[in-house]
Design a protein around this motif. Structure first.
Motif, mmCIF file in Angstrom:
data_model
loop_
_atom_site.group_PDB
_atom_site.id
_atom_site.type_symbol
_atom_site.label_atom_id
_atom_site.label_comp_id
_atom_site.label_asym_id
_atom_site.label_seq_id
_atom_site.Cartn_x
_atom_site.Cartn_y
_atom_site.Cartn_z
ATOM 1 N N ARG A 1 54.281 67.974 10.657
ATOM 2 C CA ARG A 1 53.223 66.935 9.917
ATOM 3 C C ARG A 1 52.869 66.792 8.464
ATOM 4 O O ARG A 1 53.387 67.939 7.511
ATOM 5 C CB ARG A 1 51.820 67.611 10.362
ATOM 6 N N VAL B 1 47.864 62.928 6.434
ATOM 7 C CA VAL B 1 46.332 63.408 6.935
ATOM 8 C C VAL B 1 45.934 63.652 5.797
ATOM 9 O O VAL B 1 46.604 64.690 5.266
ATOM 10 C CB VAL B 1 46.226 63.632 8.148
ATOM 11 N N GLY C 1 43.350 59.367 8.719
ATOM 12 C CA GLY C 1 44.491 59.674 8.745
ATOM 13 C C GLY C 1 44.495 60.340 10.390
ATOM 14 O O GLY C 1 43.257 60.973 11.373
ATOM 15 N N ASP C 2 45.142 60.885 11.690
ATOM 16 C CA ASP C 2 45.427 60.966 12.936
ATOM 17 C C ASP C 2 44.840 62.551 12.650
ATOM 18 O O ASP C 2 44.904 63.279 12.743
ATOM 19 C CB ASP C 2 46.909 61.027 13.449
ATOM 20 N N GLY C 3 43.505 62.317 12.979
ATOM 21 C CA GLY C 3 42.358 63.842 13.593
ATOM 22 C C GLY C 3 42.132 64.313 12.605
ATOM 23 O O GLY C 3 41.532 65.963 12.271
#
Length: 230
Positions: free
Chosen positions: A141, A171, A203-205
């Motif tokens: 990530r 993210v 972003g995701d999360g």
């Protein structure tokens, strides 16, 4: 060329760091993008840096790092102010245990600091994107951690830089500092946590971890790091 220039700048500053093996895997590549605009005074700047040093070396953070699939993370530390100023303070450093974390914390304590001009969150995000592009590790990530005590008032809108980073799979998490005297004594046009939620994170999360003031900043950083790493 960009990577060589970043590493050369860090070497010239006398900052120690561990070089990565080719494509060394890490659980997350994390850029700590820290506001050093003039609204942050010397005491507040000290509390910010001490908060990051204490959080990275905290036993619970180390335990979380060691519990990851790769058992290690990579951190780079960036400071930003107006659109004209962004600086890589500590280059990419692999952290897998308490000794790695302590060396990183000591390097941050020794690094010089400046306080400059306005607040360009967009400039900070753009710099963090460049640093991530030059990461010598192989992360599962990629995360930018933006902390600051004011809204974007220099350079392009924060949303423009955020959307560009998110489109690349990055993210962006936020750590707004709910200072009682931000932006040269003027309160932001909207509550800072609301501004970060609407204009900075993505972003995701993506998530926020709010620091109620500079005194509580270290606790907020610790909670945020544990959540980001886990």
């Amino acid at each position: 060329m960009r990577r060589r220039s970043l590493l050369a700048a860090a070497g010239a500053a006398g900052i120690p760091f561990r070089r990565a093996r080719a494509a060394e895997p890490v659980d997350v590549a994390l850029v700590l993008a820290v506001d050093v605009s003039r609204s942050i005074d010397e005491d507040e700047a000290r509390l910010q840096r001490e908060g990051y040093r204490a959080a990275v070396t905290d036993p619970r953070v180390i335990e979380t790092i060691r519990g990851g699939m790769m058992g290690g993370i990579a951190i780079a530390y960036v400071e930003w102010a107006g659109i004209e100023y962004q600086r890589l303070v500590l280059p990419w450093t692999h952290i897998a245990d308490a000794a790695d974390a302590q060396r990183w914390a000591e390097a941050l304590a020794e690094a010089p600091r400046v306080s400059l001009s306005w607040t360009s969150i967009s400039g900070g995000i753009e710099m963090a994107r460049q640093v991530l592009a030059d990461c010598p590790f192989e992360p599962t990530r990629r995360v930018i951690d933006v902390s600051g005590d004011g809204v974007n008032n220099s350079g392009p809108p924060a949303e423009t830089a955020r959307d560009r980073a998110v489109a690349e799979g990055i993210v962006i998490n936020g750590l707004p500092i709910m200072n009682d005297r931000p932006t040269f004594g003027r309160m932001p046009p909207v509550p800072l946590d609301q501004y970060y939620r609407e204009s900075v994170i993505g972003g995701d999360g993506a998530f926020l971890e709010v620091a109620l003031d500079f005194e509580s900043f270290g606790v907020a950083v610790k909670r945020k790091l544990i959540r980001e790493i886990a």
